[in-house]
Design a protein around this motif. Structure first.
Motif, PDB file in Angstrom:
ATOM      1  N   LYS A 133       0.870  -1.169   0.000  1.00 29.72           N
ATOM      2  CA  LYS A 133       0.000   0.000   0.000  1.00 29.72           C
ATOM      3  C   LYS A 133       0.904   1.215   0.000  1.00 29.72           C
ATOM      4  O   LYS A 133       1.821   1.327   0.804  1.00 29.72           O
ATOM      5  CB  LYS A 133      -0.876   0.014   1.256  1.00 29.72           C
ATOM      6  CG  LYS A 133      -1.758   1.226   1.348  1.00 29.72           C
ATOM      7  CD  LYS A 133      -2.596   1.200   2.621  1.00 29.72           C
ATOM      8  CE  LYS A 133      -3.453   2.443   2.721  1.00 29.72           C
ATOM      9  NZ  LYS A 133      -4.226   2.441   3.975  1.00 29.72           N
ATOM     10  N   TRP A 134       0.688   2.102  -0.943  1.00 26.52           N
ATOM     11  CA  TRP A 134       1.476   3.322  -1.007  1.00 26.52           C
ATOM     12  C   TRP A 134       1.004   4.258   0.092  1.00 26.52           C
ATOM     13  O   TRP A 134      -0.197   4.503   0.247  1.00 26.52           O
ATOM     14  CB  TRP A 134       1.317   4.004  -2.370  1.00 26.52           C
ATOM     15  CG  TRP A 134       1.979   3.206  -3.464  1.00 26.52           C
ATOM     16  CD1 TRP A 134       1.358   2.383  -4.362  1.00 26.52           C
ATOM     17  CD2 TRP A 134       3.362   3.133  -3.751  1.00 26.52           C
ATOM     18  NE1 TRP A 134       2.285   1.811  -5.189  1.00 26.52           N
ATOM     19  CE2 TRP A 134       3.526   2.252  -4.836  1.00 26.52           C
ATOM     20  CE3 TRP A 134       4.490   3.725  -3.192  1.00 26.52           C
ATOM     21  CZ2 TRP A 134       4.775   1.960  -5.382  1.00 26.52           C
ATOM     22  CZ3 TRP A 134       5.729   3.427  -3.744  1.00 26.52           C
ATOM     23  CH2 TRP A 134       5.858   2.557  -4.818  1.00 26.52           C
ATOM     24  N   LEU A 135       1.936   4.803   0.847  1.00 24.62           N
ATOM     25  CA  LEU A 135       1.621   5.746   1.913  1.00 24.62           C
ATOM     26  C   LEU A 135       1.996   7.149   1.463  1.00 24.62           C
ATOM     27  O   LEU A 135       3.066   7.366   0.910  1.00 24.62           O
ATOM     28  CB  LEU A 135       2.391   5.386   3.188  1.00 24.62           C
ATOM     29  CG  LEU A 135       2.128   3.988   3.743  1.00 24.62           C
ATOM     30  CD1 LEU A 135       3.061   3.718   4.908  1.00 24.62           C
ATOM     31  CD2 LEU A 135       0.679   3.847   4.165  1.00 24.62           C
ATOM     32  N   LYS A 136       1.119   8.071   1.721  1.00 24.99           N
ATOM     33  CA  LYS A 136       1.368   9.468   1.372  1.00 24.99           C
ATOM     34  C   LYS A 136       1.398  10.282   2.648  1.00 24.99           C
ATOM     35  O   LYS A 136       0.619  10.043   3.560  1.00 24.99           O
ATOM     36  CB  LYS A 136       0.268  10.003   0.457  1.00 24.99           C
ATOM     37  CG  LYS A 136       0.173   9.276  -0.856  1.00 24.99           C
ATOM     38  CD  LYS A 136      -0.980   9.825  -1.669  1.00 24.99           C
ATOM     39  CE  LYS A 136      -1.335   8.846  -2.766  1.00 24.99           C
ATOM     40  NZ  LYS A 136      -2.673   9.018  -3.267  1.00 24.99           N
ATOM     41  N   ALA A 137       2.273  11.247   2.699  1.00 24.89           N
ATOM     42  CA  ALA A 137       2.334  12.122   3.866  1.00 24.89           C
ATOM     43  C   ALA A 137       0.975  12.782   4.055  1.00 24.89           C
ATOM     44  O   ALA A 137       0.328  13.218   3.105  1.00 24.89           O
ATOM     45  CB  ALA A 137       3.414  13.183   3.678  1.00 24.89           C
ATOM     46  N   GLY A 138       0.526  12.817   5.288  1.00 27.44           N
ATOM     47  CA  GLY A 138      -0.758  13.449   5.589  1.00 27.44           C
ATOM     48  C   GLY A 138      -1.924  12.494   5.593  1.00 27.44           C
ATOM     49  O   GLY A 138      -2.990  12.826   6.101  1.00 27.44           O
ATOM     50  N   ASP A 139      -1.773  11.306   4.985  1.00 27.34           N
ATOM     51  CA  ASP A 139      -2.849  10.315   5.033  1.00 27.34           C
ATOM     52  C   ASP A 139      -2.908   9.719   6.431  1.00 27.34           C
ATOM     53  O   ASP A 139      -1.889   9.445   7.048  1.00 27.34           O
ATOM     54  CB  ASP A 139      -2.602   9.175   4.038  1.00 27.34           C
ATOM     55  CG  ASP A 139      -2.983   9.557   2.622  1.00 27.34           C
ATOM     56  OD1 ASP A 139      -3.490  10.668   2.421  1.00 27.34           O
ATOM     57  OD2 ASP A 139      -2.769   8.728   1.724  1.00 27.34           O
ATOM     58  N   HIS A 140      -4.087   9.495   6.908  1.00 20.50           N
ATOM     59  CA  HIS A 140      -4.264   8.861   8.208  1.00 20.50           C
ATOM     60  C   HIS A 140      -5.228   7.702   8.033  1.00 20.50           C
ATOM     61  O   HIS A 140      -6.271   7.837   7.447  1.00 20.50           O
ATOM     62  CB  HIS A 140      -4.823   9.843   9.235  1.00 20.50           C
ATOM     63  CG  HIS A 140      -3.940  11.022   9.446  1.00 20.50           C
ATOM     64  ND1 HIS A 140      -2.802  10.956  10.205  1.00 20.50           N
ATOM     65  CD2 HIS A 140      -3.987  12.291   8.968  1.00 20.50           C
ATOM     66  CE1 HIS A 140      -2.215  12.131  10.211  1.00 20.50           C
ATOM     67  NE2 HIS A 140      -2.901  12.950   9.463  1.00 20.50           N
ATOM     68  N   ALA A 141      -4.809   6.553   8.538  1.00 18.46           N
ATOM     69  CA  ALA A 141      -5.676   5.373   8.457  1.00 18.46           C
ATOM     70  C   ALA A 141      -6.870   5.561   9.369  1.00 18.46           C
ATOM     71  O   ALA A 141      -6.745   6.075  10.476  1.00 18.46           O
ATOM     72  CB  ALA A 141      -4.895   4.132   8.844  1.00 18.46           C
ATOM     73  N   HIS A 142      -8.033   5.167   8.907  1.00 17.91           N
ATOM     74  CA  HIS A 142      -9.245   5.220   9.725  1.00 17.91           C
ATOM     75  C   HIS A 142      -9.241   4.019  10.632  1.00 17.91           C
ATOM     76  O   HIS A 142      -9.065   2.895  10.194  1.00 17.91           O
ATOM     77  CB  HIS A 142     -10.487   5.212   8.820  1.00 17.91           C
ATOM     78  CG  HIS A 142     -11.760   5.136   9.609  1.00 17.91           C
ATOM     79  ND1 HIS A 142     -12.203   6.205  10.344  1.00 17.91           N
ATOM     80  CD2 HIS A 142     -12.639   4.136   9.779  1.00 17.91           C
ATOM     81  CE1 HIS A 142     -13.340   5.845  10.939  1.00 17.91           C
ATOM     82  NE2 HIS A 142     -13.619   4.598  10.611  1.00 17.91           N
ATOM     83  N   THR A 143      -9.382   4.257  11.899  1.00 16.31           N
ATOM     84  CA  THR A 143      -9.445   3.146  12.845  1.00 16.31           C
ATOM     85  C   THR A 143     -10.726   3.217  13.627  1.00 16.31           C
ATOM     86  O   THR A 143     -11.381   4.238  13.677  1.00 16.31           O
ATOM     87  CB  THR A 143      -8.254   3.192  13.841  1.00 16.31           C
ATOM     88  OG1 THR A 143      -8.294   4.439  14.530  1.00 16.31           O
ATOM     89  CG2 THR A 143      -6.928   3.031  13.125  1.00 16.31           C
ATOM     90  N   GLY A 144     -11.083   2.115  14.219  1.00 21.67           N
ATOM     91  CA  GLY A 144     -12.312   2.057  14.995  1.00 21.67           C
ATOM     92  C   GLY A 144     -13.467   1.601  14.119  1.00 21.67           C
ATOM     93  O   GLY A 144     -13.304   1.353  12.927  1.00 21.67           O
ATOM     94  N   SER A 145     -14.622   1.479  14.720  1.00 22.60           N
ATOM     95  CA  SER A 145     -15.783   1.003  13.975  1.00 22.60           C
ATOM     96  C   SER A 145     -16.542   2.174  13.380  1.00 22.60           C
ATOM     97  O   SER A 145     -16.542   3.270  13.911  1.00 22.60           O
ATOM     98  CB  SER A 145     -16.683   0.173  14.892  1.00 22.60           C
ATOM     99  OG  SER A 145     -17.099   0.973  15.978  1.00 22.60           O
TER     100      SER A 145
END
Length: 148
Positions: A133-145
């Motif tokens: 998975k390409w990561l970009k600066a500023g991207d944040h993974a969504h966590t939680g339900s």
């Protein structure tokens, strides 16, 4: 014959060697990769020079358990001379000295000559998949339900 960590004055030569040997891709800046490896606490780029010319490289690093090798390159006029084997031995020794117990690498599926090279060195096909998975600066993974 000893492989040693690159010096700053060899960085451009390493990138040129990687380009010449077809290891670079347009979406991946090789100088950025080199700098990350050289500046990281658990990685380096080893090189072998002859008469002042950089003729072989290998990037090596580890996560404390597994080691990885990237950018193994030998100048086209020096291939099949044993330098690839020498560079892999140097990477393996570097990893052993740091406590890694396994070494892994990735080979493009259509690169038959390189697959054959690693077969001869005793590297086996592992029963794993590599996912990316390409990561970009500023991207944040969504966590939680998600809210219902």
């Amino acid at each position: 014959m000893n492989a040693r960590p690159l010096t700053k004055d060899q960085y451009d030569s390493a990138v040129s060697l990687w380009t010449t040997t077809g290891l670079t891709r347009p979406w991946n800046d090789p100088m950025d990769d080199l700098l990350r490896a050289m500046n990281g606490p658990t990685s380096t780029v080893l090189g072998y020079s002859l008469d002042g010319d950089l003729i072989a490289t290998a990037m090596v690093g580890h996560d404390g358990h597994r080691g990885w090798v990237y950018y193994l390159a030998v100048a086209p006029d020096r291939q099949e001379s044993g330098l690839g084997r020498l560079m892999m031995k140097a990477c393996e020794q570097w990893l052993i000295e740091r406590g890694a117990v396994k070494v892994q690498l990735m080979i493009r599926s259509d690169n038959s000559p390189v697959i054959g090279f690693y077969d001869q060195l005793g590297y086996e096909l592992s029963d794993v998949q590599v996912r990316a998975k390409w990561l970009k600066a500023g991207d944040h993974a969504h966590t939680g339900s998600a809210a219902l």
